[in-house]
Design a protein around this motif. Structure first.
Motif, PDB file in Angstrom:
ATOM      1  N   VAL A   1      -4.661  -4.767   6.729  1.00 13.86           N
ATOM      2  CA  VAL A   1      -4.682  -4.801   5.260  1.00 13.86           C
ATOM      3  C   VAL A   1      -3.284  -5.171   4.740  1.00 13.86           C
ATOM      4  CG1 VAL A   1      -4.847  -3.366   3.186  1.00 13.86           C
ATOM      5  CG2 VAL A   1      -6.615  -3.217   4.949  1.00 13.86           C
ATOM      6  N   ALA A   2      -2.265  -4.536   5.292  1.00 11.21           N
ATOM      7  CA  ALA A   2      -0.897  -4.849   4.881  1.00 11.21           C
ATOM      8  C   ALA A   2      -0.572  -6.312   5.163  1.00 11.21           C
ATOM      9  CB  ALA A   2       0.090  -3.932   5.603  1.00 11.21           C
ATOM     10  N   LYS A   3      -1.063  -6.805   6.290  1.00 13.30           N
ATOM     11  CA  LYS A   3      -0.811  -8.207   6.641  1.00 13.30           C
ATOM     12  C   LYS A   3      -1.459  -9.141   5.627  1.00 13.30           C
ATOM     13  CE  LYS A   3       0.880 -11.397   9.310  1.00 13.30           C
ATOM     14  NZ  LYS A   3       2.352 -11.588   9.397  1.00 13.30           N
ATOM     15  N   TYR A   4      -2.641  -8.787   5.151  1.00 10.86           N
ATOM     16  CA  TYR A   4      -3.288  -9.621   4.129  1.00 10.86           C
ATOM     17  C   TYR A   4      -2.445  -9.664   2.859  1.00 10.86           C
ATOM     18  CZ  TYR A   4      -7.697 -10.130   6.711  1.00 10.86           C
ATOM     19  OH  TYR A   4      -8.661 -10.465   7.630  1.00 10.86           O
ATOM     20  N   PHE A   5      -1.892  -8.519   2.457  1.00 12.12           N
ATOM     21  CA  PHE A   5      -1.040  -8.518   1.270  1.00 12.12           C
ATOM     22  C   PHE A   5       0.207  -9.381   1.496  1.00 12.12           C
ATOM     23  CE2 PHE A   5      -3.172  -4.427  -0.070  1.00 12.12           C
ATOM     24  CZ  PHE A   5      -3.673  -4.936  -1.259  1.00 12.12           C
ATOM     25  N   GLU A   6       0.736  -9.327   2.705  1.00 12.28           N
ATOM     26  CA  GLU A   6       1.894 -10.170   3.008  1.00 12.28           C
ATOM     27  C   GLU A   6       1.524 -11.647   2.897  1.00 12.28           C
ATOM     28  OE1 GLU A   6       5.118 -10.882   6.614  1.00 12.28           O
ATOM     29  OE2 GLU A   6       2.980 -10.807   7.022  1.00 12.28           O
TER      30      GLU A   6
ATOM     31  N   ASP B   1      10.888 -11.679  -0.182  1.00  7.97           N
ATOM     32  CA  ASP B   1      11.695 -10.836   0.705  1.00  7.97           C
ATOM     33  C   ASP B   1      11.316  -9.366   0.531  1.00  7.97           C
ATOM     34  OD1 ASP B   1      13.028 -13.069   1.629  1.00  7.97           O
ATOM     35  OD2 ASP B   1      14.719 -12.838   0.257  1.00  7.97           O
ATOM     36  N   GLU B   2      11.013  -8.972  -0.714  1.00  7.49           N
ATOM     37  CA  GLU B   2      10.622  -7.589  -0.982  1.00  7.49           C
ATOM     38  C   GLU B   2       9.299  -7.265  -0.289  1.00  7.49           C
ATOM     39  OE1 GLU B   2       9.100  -4.748  -4.692  1.00  7.49           O
ATOM     40  OE2 GLU B   2       9.880  -6.756  -5.087  1.00  7.49           O
ATOM     41  N   VAL B   3       8.334  -8.171  -0.379  1.00 10.50           N
ATOM     42  CA  VAL B   3       7.037  -7.949   0.253  1.00 10.50           C
ATOM     43  C   VAL B   3       7.198  -7.873   1.765  1.00 10.50           C
ATOM     44  CG1 VAL B   3       4.729  -8.910   0.631  1.00 10.50           C
ATOM     45  CG2 VAL B   3       5.752  -8.994  -1.645  1.00 10.50           C
ATOM     46  N   ASP B   4       8.018  -8.757   2.321  1.00 12.96           N
ATOM     47  CA  ASP B   4       8.252  -8.732   3.770  1.00 12.96           C
ATOM     48  C   ASP B   4       8.900  -7.414   4.195  1.00 12.96           C
ATOM     49  OD1 ASP B   4       7.188 -11.252   4.003  1.00 12.96           O
ATOM     50  OD2 ASP B   4       9.127 -12.279   4.081  1.00 12.96           O
ATOM     51  N   ALA B   5       9.848  -6.918   3.392  1.00 17.45           N
ATOM     52  CA  ALA B   5      10.509  -5.650   3.711  1.00 17.45           C
ATOM     53  C   ALA B   5       9.514  -4.498   3.649  1.00 17.45           C
ATOM     54  CB  ALA B   5      11.671  -5.408   2.747  1.00 17.45           C
ATOM     55  N   LEU B   6       8.622  -4.521   2.661  1.00 14.46           N
ATOM     56  CA  LEU B   6       7.597  -3.481   2.556  1.00 14.46           C
ATOM     57  C   LEU B   6       6.643  -3.539   3.742  1.00 14.46           C
ATOM     58  CD1 LEU B   6       6.840  -3.729  -1.268  1.00 14.46           C
ATOM     59  CD2 LEU B   6       7.798  -1.738  -0.090  1.00 14.46           C
ATOM     60  N   PHE B   7       6.326  -4.734   4.183  1.00 11.54           N
ATOM     61  CA  PHE B   7       5.449  -4.868   5.351  1.00 11.54           C
ATOM     62  C   PHE B   7       6.105  -4.234   6.577  1.00 11.54           C
ATOM     63  CE2 PHE B   7       3.962  -7.444   9.034  1.00 11.54           C
ATOM     64  CZ  PHE B   7       2.655  -6.981   9.059  1.00 11.54           C
TER      65      PHE B   7
ATOM     66  N   ARG C   1     -10.416   5.337   7.926  1.00 10.10           N
ATOM     67  CA  ARG C   1     -10.694   6.742   7.663  1.00 10.10           C
ATOM     68  C   ARG C   1      -9.843   7.232   6.500  1.00 10.10           C
ATOM     69  NH1 ARG C   1     -12.866   9.901  11.677  1.00 10.10           N
ATOM     70  NH2 ARG C   1     -11.355  11.571  11.298  1.00 10.10           N
ATOM     71  N   ALA C   2     -10.465   7.976   5.586  1.00 15.28           N
ATOM     72  CA  ALA C   2      -9.803   8.404   4.346  1.00 15.28           C
ATOM     73  C   ALA C   2      -8.539   9.219   4.610  1.00 15.28           C
ATOM     74  CB  ALA C   2     -10.776   9.209   3.486  1.00 15.28           C
ATOM     75  N   GLU C   3      -8.554  10.027   5.692  1.00 14.88           N
ATOM     76  CA  GLU C   3      -7.415  10.911   5.930  1.00 14.88           C
ATOM     77  C   GLU C   3      -6.153  10.146   6.335  1.00 14.88           C
ATOM     78  OE1 GLU C   3     -10.452  11.682   9.304  1.00 14.88           O
ATOM     79  OE2 GLU C   3     -10.419  11.163   7.177  1.00 14.88           O
ATOM     80  N   VAL C   4      -6.305   8.883   6.705  1.00 16.49           N
ATOM     81  CA  VAL C   4      -5.142   8.084   7.082  1.00 16.49           C
ATOM     82  C   VAL C   4      -4.474   7.467   5.854  1.00 16.49           C
ATOM     83  CG1 VAL C   4      -4.359   6.111   8.475  1.00 16.49           C
ATOM     84  CG2 VAL C   4      -6.175   7.602   9.321  1.00 16.49           C
ATOM     85  N   LEU C   5      -5.208   7.343   4.766  1.00 12.95           N
ATOM     86  CA  LEU C   5      -4.733   6.619   3.598  1.00 12.95           C
ATOM     87  C   LEU C   5      -3.460   7.168   2.960  1.00 12.95           C
ATOM     88  CD1 LEU C   5      -8.073   5.649   1.864  1.00 12.95           C
ATOM     89  CD2 LEU C   5      -6.545   4.200   3.191  1.00 12.95           C
ATOM     90  N   PRO C   6      -3.186   8.482   2.968  1.00 17.36           N
ATOM     91  CA  PRO C   6      -1.939   8.936   2.346  1.00 17.36           C
ATOM     92  C   PRO C   6      -0.690   8.263   2.902  1.00 17.36           C
ATOM     93  CG  PRO C   6      -3.382  10.795   2.692  1.00 17.36           C
ATOM     94  CD  PRO C   6      -4.036   9.617   3.367  1.00 17.36           C
ATOM     95  N   GLY C   7      -0.750   7.772   4.120  1.00 13.05           N
ATOM     96  CA  GLY C   7       0.394   7.080   4.700  1.00 13.05           C
ATOM     97  C   GLY C   7       0.525   5.642   4.249  1.00 13.05           C
ATOM     98  N   SER C   8      -0.317   5.210   3.294  1.00  5.28           N
ATOM     99  CA  SER C   8      -0.323   3.801   2.897  1.00  5.28           C
ATOM    100  C   SER C   8       0.440   3.555   1.609  1.00  5.28           C
ATOM    101  CB  SER C   8      -1.770   3.316   2.739  1.00  5.28           C
ATOM    102  OG  SER C   8      -2.406   4.015   1.679  1.00  5.28           O
ATOM    103  N   LEU C   9       1.399   4.435   1.287  1.00  5.26           N
ATOM    104  CA  LEU C   9       2.138   4.311   0.031  1.00  5.26           C
ATOM    105  C   LEU C   9       2.758   2.929  -0.128  1.00  5.26           C
ATOM    106  CD1 LEU C   9       3.421   5.448  -2.536  1.00  5.26           C
ATOM    107  CD2 LEU C   9       5.296   6.317  -1.129  1.00  5.26           C
ATOM    108  N   HIS C  10       3.385   2.435   0.920  1.00  8.68           N
ATOM    109  CA  HIS C  10       4.052   1.150   0.804  1.00  8.68           C
ATOM    110  C   HIS C  10       3.060  -0.009   0.707  1.00  8.68           C
ATOM    111  CE1 HIS C  10       7.569   3.503   2.353  1.00  8.68           C
ATOM    112  NE2 HIS C  10       8.125   2.814   1.375  1.00  8.68           N
ATOM    113  N   ILE C  11       1.817   0.202   1.124  1.00 14.42           N
ATOM    114  CA  ILE C  11       0.802  -0.827   0.916  1.00 14.42           C
ATOM    115  C   ILE C  11       0.514  -0.966  -0.579  1.00 14.42           C
ATOM    116  CG2 ILE C  11      -1.609  -1.464   1.289  1.00 14.42           C
ATOM    117  CD1 ILE C  11      -1.440  -0.385   4.061  1.00 14.42           C
ATOM    118  N   ALA C  12       0.475   0.162  -1.277  1.00 13.99           N
ATOM    119  CA  ALA C  12       0.264   0.099  -2.726  1.00 13.99           C
ATOM    120  C   ALA C  12       1.407  -0.657  -3.398  1.00 13.99           C
ATOM    121  CB  ALA C  12       0.145   1.510  -3.299  1.00 13.99           C
ATOM    122  N   GLU C  13       2.631  -0.435  -2.934  1.00 14.88           N
ATOM    123  CA  GLU C  13       3.770  -1.167  -3.478  1.00 14.88           C
ATOM    124  C   GLU C  13       3.659  -2.655  -3.159  1.00 14.88           C
ATOM    125  OE1 GLU C  13       7.596   0.489  -2.552  1.00 14.88           O
ATOM    126  OE2 GLU C  13       6.812   2.521  -2.582  1.00 14.88           O
ATOM    127  N   MET C  14       3.193  -2.961  -1.950  1.00 12.53           N
ATOM    128  CA  MET C  14       2.991  -4.364  -1.580  1.00 12.53           C
ATOM    129  C   MET C  14       1.980  -5.025  -2.511  1.00 12.53           C
ATOM    130  SD  MET C  14       2.820  -4.468   2.588  1.00 12.53           S
ATOM    131  CE  MET C  14       2.689  -6.271   2.619  1.00 12.53           C
TER     132      MET C  14
END
Length: 212
Positions: free
Chosen positions: A185-190, A152-158, A108-121
């Motif tokens: 989604v975050a797990k896939y980036f990890e 280590d950075e990616v793991d910390a972001l996850f 859902r689109a309204e949940v996406l603002p909380g995904s800032l660290h996914i963008a960093e990942m």
């Protein structure tokens, strides 16, 4: 004979660079789909994944020709075998980028603002893939080792993403299913980061004969 072998090894380098660039494109496209929810861009991720699959087959063919038609010495054999391992990881990176894009339609689109660290990942994962392939092309063990440390950075972001999602579920339990999709989604980036580490480890093997 050696000149022909060197030409084929140079072609192998070139095609690996191209496959690495496709992986970078796939990850970046998937991250943009997460934000824009653009259907045309989602299809582009699938097309990139198919190109990655084709490139994997082309590089496999180059490696097999090198093994069957040339007379590679021990160092060359390590390089060729490392390349075959690397493309398997790159193929999985393409698959996971496609999986990310497919999952976006369930979030859902309204949940996406909380995904800032996914963008960093996503950005960190792209850099890891870029540097892992670059370490192979340059035969640079320092770059390969830096990729391993970058994981280590990616793991910390996850871990940050997990904390954010747990807090969001506590605040909005009705969004639980969507939050779990976002966590996947975050797990896939990890995992993409893990594959970049694998590539870097095979670079070290190609240079030293030792695999971590």
């Amino acid at each position: 004979m050696r000149n022909r072998l060197d030409e084929q090894l140079e072609l192998l380098n070139t095609e690996l660079i191209r496959m690495g660039a496709l992986c970078e494109d796939g990850i970046s496209q998937a991250a943009k789909v997460l934000v824009t929810r653009d259907e045309a861009l989602r299809r582009a991720v699938d097309e990139t994944e198919q190109e990655i699959d084709r490139k994997e087959r082309e590089i496999e063919a180059i490696c097999l020709r090198l093994l069957l038609q040339q007379q590679p010495v021990a160092k060359d054999l390590r390089l060729i075998s490392a390349a075959m391992k690397m493309i398997a990881d790159m193929e999985r990176i393409g698959d996971q980028a496609s999986d990310i894009a497919e999952m976006v339609e369930h979030i859902r689109a309204e949940v996406l603002p909380g995904s800032l660290h996914i963008a960093e990942m996503a950005r960190a994962a792209v850099n890891m893939v870029t540097n892992s392939v670059d370490s192979f092309v340059r035969r640079d063990m320092d770059i390969a080792r830096a990729v391993e440390k970058a994981d280590d950075e990616v793991d910390a972001l996850f871990n940050k993403v997990k904390s954010e999602i747990i807090a969001l579920i506590a605040e909005k339990p009705e969004e639980g299913e969507t939050c779990l999709d976002l966590l996947m989604v975050a797990k896939y980036f990890e995992r993409i980061g893990d594959h970049a580490v694998n590539i870097a480890e095979w670079v070290v093997f190609s240079l030293t004969g030792e695999h971590d």
